[in-house]
Design a protein around this motif. Structure first.
Motif, PDB file in Angstrom:
ATOM      1  N   LEU A 136      10.428   8.999  -7.893  1.00 58.54           N
ATOM      2  CA  LEU A 136       9.528   8.069  -8.574  1.00 58.54           C
ATOM      3  C   LEU A 136      10.205   7.473  -9.811  1.00 58.54           C
ATOM      4  CD1 LEU A 136       6.079   9.890  -8.346  1.00 58.54           C
ATOM      5  CD2 LEU A 136       6.805   7.837  -7.118  1.00 58.54           C
ATOM      6  N   SER A 137      10.930   8.282 -10.536  1.00 62.94           N
ATOM      7  CA  SER A 137      11.645   7.789 -11.717  1.00 62.94           C
ATOM      8  C   SER A 137      12.696   6.755 -11.323  1.00 62.94           C
ATOM      9  CB  SER A 137      12.322   8.940 -12.456  1.00 62.94           C
ATOM     10  OG  SER A 137      11.360   9.794 -13.016  1.00 62.94           O
ATOM     11  N   ALA A 138      13.380   7.006 -10.231  1.00 61.35           N
ATOM     12  CA  ALA A 138      14.389   6.053  -9.757  1.00 61.35           C
ATOM     13  C   ALA A 138      13.741   4.733  -9.347  1.00 61.35           C
ATOM     14  CB  ALA A 138      15.165   6.647  -8.587  1.00 61.35           C
ATOM     15  N   LEU A 139      12.588   4.810  -8.694  1.00 67.15           N
ATOM     16  CA  LEU A 139      11.879   3.591  -8.309  1.00 67.15           C
ATOM     17  C   LEU A 139      11.426   2.817  -9.546  1.00 67.15           C
ATOM     18  CD1 LEU A 139       9.683   4.872  -5.329  1.00 67.15           C
ATOM     19  CD2 LEU A 139      11.709   3.402  -5.202  1.00 67.15           C
ATOM     20  N   LYS A 167      11.005 -11.499  -7.573  1.00 64.54           N
ATOM     21  CA  LYS A 167       9.570 -11.220  -7.609  1.00 64.54           C
ATOM     22  C   LYS A 167       9.121 -10.484  -6.352  1.00 64.54           C
ATOM     23  CE  LYS A 167       8.008 -14.777 -10.797  1.00 64.54           C
ATOM     24  NZ  LYS A 167       7.100 -15.909 -11.005  1.00 64.54           N
ATOM     25  N   LYS A 168       9.660 -10.867  -5.204  1.00 63.30           N
ATOM     26  CA  LYS A 168       9.317 -10.182  -3.952  1.00 63.30           C
ATOM     27  C   LYS A 168       9.795  -8.737  -3.984  1.00 63.30           C
ATOM     28  CE  LYS A 168       9.124 -14.080  -0.768  1.00 63.30           C
ATOM     29  NZ  LYS A 168       9.741 -14.716   0.409  1.00 63.30           N
ATOM     30  N   GLN A 169      11.008  -8.526  -4.498  1.00 57.92           N
ATOM     31  CA  GLN A 169      11.541  -7.170  -4.595  1.00 57.92           C
ATOM     32  C   GLN A 169      10.683  -6.318  -5.532  1.00 57.92           C
ATOM     33  OE1 GLN A 169      15.907  -6.887  -5.180  1.00 57.92           O
ATOM     34  NE2 GLN A 169      15.923  -9.072  -4.698  1.00 57.92           N
ATOM     35  N   LYS A 170      10.293  -6.898  -6.665  1.00 57.61           N
ATOM     36  CA  LYS A 170       9.444  -6.172  -7.615  1.00 57.61           C
ATOM     37  C   LYS A 170       8.101  -5.812  -6.987  1.00 57.61           C
ATOM     38  CE  LYS A 170       8.541  -7.164 -11.712  1.00 57.61           C
ATOM     39  NZ  LYS A 170       8.008  -7.900 -12.832  1.00 57.61           N
ATOM     40  N   LEU A 171       7.509  -6.758  -6.276  1.00 60.37           N
ATOM     41  CA  LEU A 171       6.219  -6.516  -5.641  1.00 60.37           C
ATOM     42  C   LEU A 171       6.332  -5.406  -4.601  1.00 60.37           C
ATOM     43  CD1 LEU A 171       3.260  -7.254  -5.355  1.00 60.37           C
ATOM     44  CD2 LEU A 171       3.940  -9.055  -3.762  1.00 60.37           C
ATOM     45  N   HIS A 172       7.412  -5.443  -3.816  1.00 58.02           N
ATOM     46  CA  HIS A 172       7.618  -4.398  -2.811  1.00 58.02           C
ATOM     47  C   HIS A 172       7.751  -3.029  -3.488  1.00 58.02           C
ATOM     48  CE1 HIS A 172       8.971  -2.304   0.739  1.00 58.02           C
ATOM     49  NE2 HIS A 172      10.017  -1.880   0.061  1.00 58.02           N
ATOM     50  N   LEU A 173       8.538  -2.968  -4.544  1.00 54.69           N
ATOM     51  CA  LEU A 173       8.705  -1.692  -5.262  1.00 54.69           C
ATOM     52  C   LEU A 173       7.391  -1.224  -5.862  1.00 54.69           C
ATOM     53  CD1 LEU A 173      12.096  -1.808  -7.170  1.00 54.69           C
ATOM     54  CD2 LEU A 173      11.378  -0.204  -5.426  1.00 54.69           C
ATOM     55  N   LYS A 174       6.613  -2.154  -6.392  1.00 53.77           N
ATOM     56  CA  LYS A 174       5.314  -1.792  -6.953  1.00 53.77           C
ATOM     57  C   LYS A 174       4.417  -1.184  -5.877  1.00 53.77           C
ATOM     58  CE  LYS A 174       1.368  -3.671  -9.435  1.00 53.77           C
ATOM     59  NZ  LYS A 174       0.737  -4.865  -9.971  1.00 53.77           N
ATOM     60  N   ASP A 175       4.424  -1.801  -4.685  1.00 56.73           N
ATOM     61  CA  ASP A 175       3.631  -1.262  -3.573  1.00 56.73           C
ATOM     62  C   ASP A 175       4.093   0.141  -3.192  1.00 56.73           C
ATOM     63  OD1 ASP A 175       2.121  -3.575  -3.460  1.00 56.73           O
ATOM     64  OD2 ASP A 175       3.250  -4.435  -1.778  1.00 56.73           O
ATOM     65  N   VAL A 176       5.400   0.338  -3.127  1.00 55.98           N
ATOM     66  CA  VAL A 176       5.951   1.656  -2.792  1.00 55.98           C
ATOM     67  C   VAL A 176       5.562   2.675  -3.863  1.00 55.98           C
ATOM     68  CG1 VAL A 176       8.085   2.983  -2.512  1.00 55.98           C
ATOM     69  CG2 VAL A 176       7.878   0.736  -1.435  1.00 55.98           C
ATOM     70  N   LEU A 177       5.675   2.283  -5.123  1.00 58.90           N
ATOM     71  CA  LEU A 177       5.293   3.183  -6.222  1.00 58.90           C
ATOM     72  C   LEU A 177       3.823   3.561  -6.134  1.00 58.90           C
ATOM     73  CD1 LEU A 177       7.233   1.635  -9.211  1.00 58.90           C
ATOM     74  CD2 LEU A 177       7.315   4.027  -8.522  1.00 58.90           C
ATOM     75  N   MET A 178       2.969   2.600  -5.839  1.00 55.85           N
ATOM     76  CA  MET A 178       1.540   2.880  -5.734  1.00 55.85           C
ATOM     77  C   MET A 178       1.265   3.867  -4.580  1.00 55.85           C
ATOM     78  SD  MET A 178      -0.035   1.224  -8.119  1.00 55.85           S
ATOM     79  CE  MET A 178      -1.698   0.842  -7.653  1.00 55.85           C
ATOM     80  N   GLN A 179       1.926   3.653  -3.453  1.00 59.54           N
ATOM     81  CA  GLN A 179       1.750   4.541  -2.307  1.00 59.54           C
ATOM     82  C   GLN A 179       2.255   5.946  -2.609  1.00 59.54           C
ATOM     83  OE1 GLN A 179       3.770   2.552   0.889  1.00 59.54           O
ATOM     84  NE2 GLN A 179       2.157   1.025   1.155  1.00 59.54           N
ATOM     85  N   ALA A 197      -0.031   7.714  -5.060  1.00 60.46           N
ATOM     86  CA  ALA A 197      -1.277   8.126  -4.407  1.00 60.46           C
ATOM     87  C   ALA A 197      -1.068   9.407  -3.595  1.00 60.46           C
ATOM     88  CB  ALA A 197      -1.804   7.010  -3.517  1.00 60.46           C
ATOM     89  N   LEU A 198       0.103   9.536  -2.998  1.00 60.12           N
ATOM     90  CA  LEU A 198       0.399  10.730  -2.192  1.00 60.12           C
ATOM     91  C   LEU A 198       0.601  11.961  -3.065  1.00 60.12           C
ATOM     92  CD1 LEU A 198       2.881   9.260   0.454  1.00 60.12           C
ATOM     93  CD2 LEU A 198       0.498   9.918   0.807  1.00 60.12           C
TER      94      LEU A 198
END
Length: 56
Positions: A6-9, A38-50, A53-54
Motif C-alpha cells: 500500500l505504501s508503494a502504491l 491522469k488515467k494512471q493516477k485514477l487507476h492507482l486510486k481505484d487499486v488503493l481503494m480496493q 477495503a480488503l
C-alpha cells in the motif's frame, strides 16, 4: 494486503501527481501526457481503494 504494498502504491500515486503538476505548469503542456498521467493516477486510486477495503 501488505502495508509495504500500500505504501508503494501511495508513493507511486504521489510521483504521478508530481509529474502531472510539472507537465501542467510547463510552457507548452502536452495534453496527451497529461491525459495518460491522469488515467494512471485514477487507476492507482481505484487499486488503493480496493486494497484498503480488503485490509480494513
Amino acid at each position: 494486503m501488505n502495508n509495504n504494498h500500500l505504501s508503494a502504491l501511495r508513493s507511486k500515486h504521489a510521483d504521478l501527481e508530481q509529474k502531472l503538476q510539472r507537465e501542467e505548469h510547463r510552457p507548452f503542456p502536452d495534453t496527451g501526457i497529461i491525459l495518460s498521467l491522469k488515467k494512471q493516477k485514477l487507476h492507482l486510486k481505484d487499486v488503493l481503494m480496493q486494497e484498503s477495503a480488503l485490509t480494513g
